[in-house]
Design an enzyme around this catalytic site. Structure first.
Site, PDB file in Angstrom:
ATOM      1  N   HIS A   1      -3.077   5.107  -8.498  1.00  0.00           N
ATOM      2  CA  HIS A   1      -2.688   3.981  -7.639  1.00  0.00           C
ATOM      3  C   HIS A   1      -1.580   4.330  -6.650  1.00  0.00           C
ATOM      4  CE1 HIS A   1      -4.813   2.337 -11.041  1.00  0.00           C
ATOM      5  NE2 HIS A   1      -3.777   2.524 -11.834  1.00  0.00           N
ATOM      6  N   HIS A   2      -1.626   5.531  -6.097  1.00  0.00           N
ATOM      7  CA  HIS A   2      -0.574   5.984  -5.180  1.00  0.00           C
ATOM      8  C   HIS A   2      -1.145   6.283  -3.802  1.00  0.00           C
ATOM      9  CE1 HIS A   2       1.571   7.688  -9.020  1.00  0.00           C
ATOM     10  NE2 HIS A   2       1.594   6.363  -8.970  1.00  0.00           N
ATOM     11  N   GLN A   3      -2.007   5.459  -3.307  1.00  0.00           N
ATOM     12  CA  GLN A   3      -2.600   5.711  -1.990  1.00  0.00           C
ATOM     13  C   GLN A   3      -1.525   5.583  -0.904  1.00  0.00           C
ATOM     14  OE1 GLN A   3      -3.935   3.268  -4.095  1.00  0.00           O
ATOM     15  NE2 GLN A   3      -5.719   4.348  -4.859  1.00  0.00           N
TER      16      GLN A   3
END
Length: 661
Positions: A593-595
């Protein structure tokens, strides 16, 4: 009275909440053509009906329509009523911020320190509720209305073990954004990474300069590290160690030292190493960006927060290319609000670029394809980086009672103990106990930059197993039951240890595109995972390092033994061969979840830049993007702390630009 009701409600429904969210799991396999009633029917079939199901499903399940219009869980939610008795927002503010996420909360808080400035925050989600404060329930809320259920577009050769072979990319949909559903891990990135960003023409973004903003937000409660010159002590965001620890974290740190990785404050700049996980919690309870930066100041007369409001378009004067307002929908009614000074997009790495393109700012050919009049041709969404992980390196143990297991800790008594003291298993952020940074033999970096982060878990994917368990973590990743059972069914609900390797600097680059011109559609997300061969090879090297850790005496004391997972796609390879591990990684490829980089920052002349180093959209006046989408290159960090830092820095830049106007 409200507090009494809250206490009664919490104690009454906790014993039902886990099973209710299991029922919600029946919803995530639905398709776009399935009706709400059909989804609800499947959900109810997966869980025996009880008197609280409708109440719980109303708050927890996406797209559920309750029989009663009342929201029982409202007594558990934070509230953000408009001040001064207002029933609706004003027609005009100095600043309109779209998104109350990690950066947006900070920005709104700092700008309204000036009582002469007015700010409206538009947030599509609801305020957080009591249960989102529970660290151990992080995985649950990634399958609820507090999450945008984004999916990566199908890609051959990755996410093979996921439902429909598509990776799930949940993002926060709440006042507080993704900080309401994440795992609360606090990391900043290495000095050389930020210095490279600055050297690419992004003035003001060197490590020395961003460090001051990291420190400004932070209130460190880290024992021997909190007096460090690199830590903050007076900020709103508490950063602490988790008090409850399994023996496995001590083994992880000792094994690291044996292999040459010292035990350090891994957020300090001097050395790579291993350390106890640092979390954005306070006394064992989640401290979201909203809790830290909005809740204490929500009574300010100049701060207006409007939950459940969906921004659909930035209004731009095409004669001057000046943003002047935002169109949004609330309660199914279209509204407009104007800004005297600036519009600021803080909607995150998916929604901010989507809103820019819907407003006429983006790649010419893409906007033309969807019938959107072009205002500014910019490479919005052309770049997307993501941190991915492989959760399948699992070691069985011959010692019982040493790891996290939901069957032991998921009880009402444990929950009530956590409510009072905040220091038992319930305070654990999804079982994460430690972080380690390594450089694999494949790294070509001359700087002190790791290529892998190791996330030490006091258990593994099988820790949420058992006949009455939630299976929340594996379901939160959307792992296929068939794949999971074939690979790990034989050790389900047993004592285990695992370390998730996170690929810090992928060479593979993704992208984001509009699906259509409907603001309520999700964008098309292309991860392009492992398309560069070095990325898969680096994962295999990380597997070998984890195996070396497990072979040391600290882990052998617990009989750590690699579990030979059987994946259908990998049966043609010998177990423990490099080919097997690459196949395994491609089967269980999962996002963390680190876009970033979908609204990439860069100077004038940078062909990939959407915003300048002061976060102003190139070629558009009075419009900025302030969130993690502006980070132009990968950094060794979970993105919540950088997003907070970006909000802090942007507030100073904005105030400075308007000081003499």
């Amino acid at each position: 009275m409200r507090h009494t009701l809250k206490a009664i409600a919490v104690c009454t429904i906790f014993s039902f909440i886990t099973n209710a969210i299991i029922a919600d799991d029946a919803l995530y396999g639905s398709n776009d053509n399935e009706t709400r009633s059909e989804r609800l029917k499947r959900a109810k079939q997966s869980f025996p009906q009880n008197a609280f199901l409708d109440i719980i499903m109303q708050t927890v399940a996406p797209n559920y329509t309750p029989k009663s219009p009342s929201d029982f869980f409202d007594i558990l939610r934070d509230s953000y009523d408009l001040p001064n008795g207002l029933k609706s927002p004003l027609p005009e503010y100095d600043y309109v911020i779209v998104g109350a996420g990690s950066a947006g909360c900070v920005l709104a808080s700092r700008l309204t320190e000036d009582p002469d400035v007015t700010v409206l925050v538009l947030e599509v989600g609801k305020p957080e509720m009591f249960f989102t404060d529970v660290p151990a329930m992080s995985a649950y809320f990634q399958s609820t209305e507090y999450s945008w259920p984004y999916y990566m577009e199908p890609q051959p050769g990755v996410c093979l073990g996921m439902i429909n072979k598509r990776c799930y990319w949940p993002r926060g949909r709440a006042v507080g954004g993704t900080s309401v559903i994440n795992y609360m891990i606090y990391t900043r990135g290495r000095p050389a990474e930020w210095d490279r960003i600055a050297a690419a023409g992004n003035y003001g973004w060197s490590y020395r300069e961003v460090l001051e903003y990291y420190k400004k937000s932070e209130r460190a409660n880290l024992k021997e590290f909190q007096s460090s010159p690199y830590r903050g002590s007076t900020g709103e965001m508490n950063v602490e160690f988790i008090n409850f620890k399994t023996p496995l974290i001590r083994a992880f740190l000792e094994a690291g030292r044996i292999l040459g990785s010292p035990t350090v404050d891994y957020n300090a700049p001097e050395h790579l190493g291993f350390g106890y996980v640092q979390t954005t919690t306070r006394n064992g309870k989640r401290l979201s960006a909203a809790k830290a930066f909005l809740h204490p100041y929500k009574k300010r007369r100049n701060l207006h927060i409007l939950p459940m409001a969906t921004a659909t378009k930035v209004l731009i004067d095409t004669t001057t290319n000046t943003a002047y307002g935002v169109q949004y929908v609330r309660n199914r009614l279209k509204n407009e609000v104007r800004a005297r000074r600036e519009i600021i997009l803080s909607a995150g790495p998916m929604a901010s670029p989507q809103l820019l393109m819907l407003s006429g700012i983006g790649p010419r050919e893409q906007l033309s394809r969807h019938g959107i009049p072009l205002i500014k041709d910019l490479p919005v969404g052309r770049t997307l980086y993501d941190h991915i992980t492989f959760p399948g390196i699992i070691f069985s143990l011959n010692t019982t009672g040493v790891s996290f297991m939901e069957s032991r800790s998921g009880t009402v008594s444990k929950f009530l103990e956590w409510m009072q003291f905040g220091d038992n298993e319930v305070a654990s952020p999804g079982g994460v106990e430690g972080i380690g940074y390594i450089k694999t033999p494949l790294s070509t970096e001359v700087e002190d930059i790791p290529d892998i982060e190791l996330i030490s878990i006091g258990g593994s994917l099988v820790s949420d197993g058992g006949p009455k368990s939630s299976k929340a973590t594996r379901r939160g990743m959307r792992l296929s039951d068939d794949i999971f059972n074939a690979a790990f069914g034989s050790i389900d609900n047993t004592d285990t240890w695992s370390a998730f390797p996170m690929l810090l600097h992928p060479k593979s680059v993704g992208s984001l595109e509009l699906k259509n011109n409907n603001p309520f559609s999700h964008p098309l997300l292309y991860g392009n995972y492992l398309t560069h061969p070095i990325d898969a090879a680096t994962f295999v090297a990380a597997v070998r390092h984890v195996q070396a850790l497990a072979a040391t005496p600290p882990f052998q004391k617990f009989g750590a033994k690699i579990h030979p997972a059987q994946y259908p796609e990998c049966r043609k390879f010998n177990f423990d061969s490099d080919e097997y591990w690459e196949c395994a990684v491609r089967t269980l490829s999962a996002t963390l979840h680190h876009q970033i980089a979908t609204c990439r920052m860069g100077p004038v002349g940078d062909p990939l830049a959407v915003v300048d180093p002061e976060l102003r959209v190139h070629g558009i006046n009075r419009l900025r993007v302030v969130d993690s989408s502006i980070i132009p290159q990968t950094v060794s960090a979970h993105t919540h702390a950088p997003a907070v830092m970006i909000g802090e820095k942007a507030a100073d830049m904005i105030r400075s630009s308007w000081r003499y106007k």
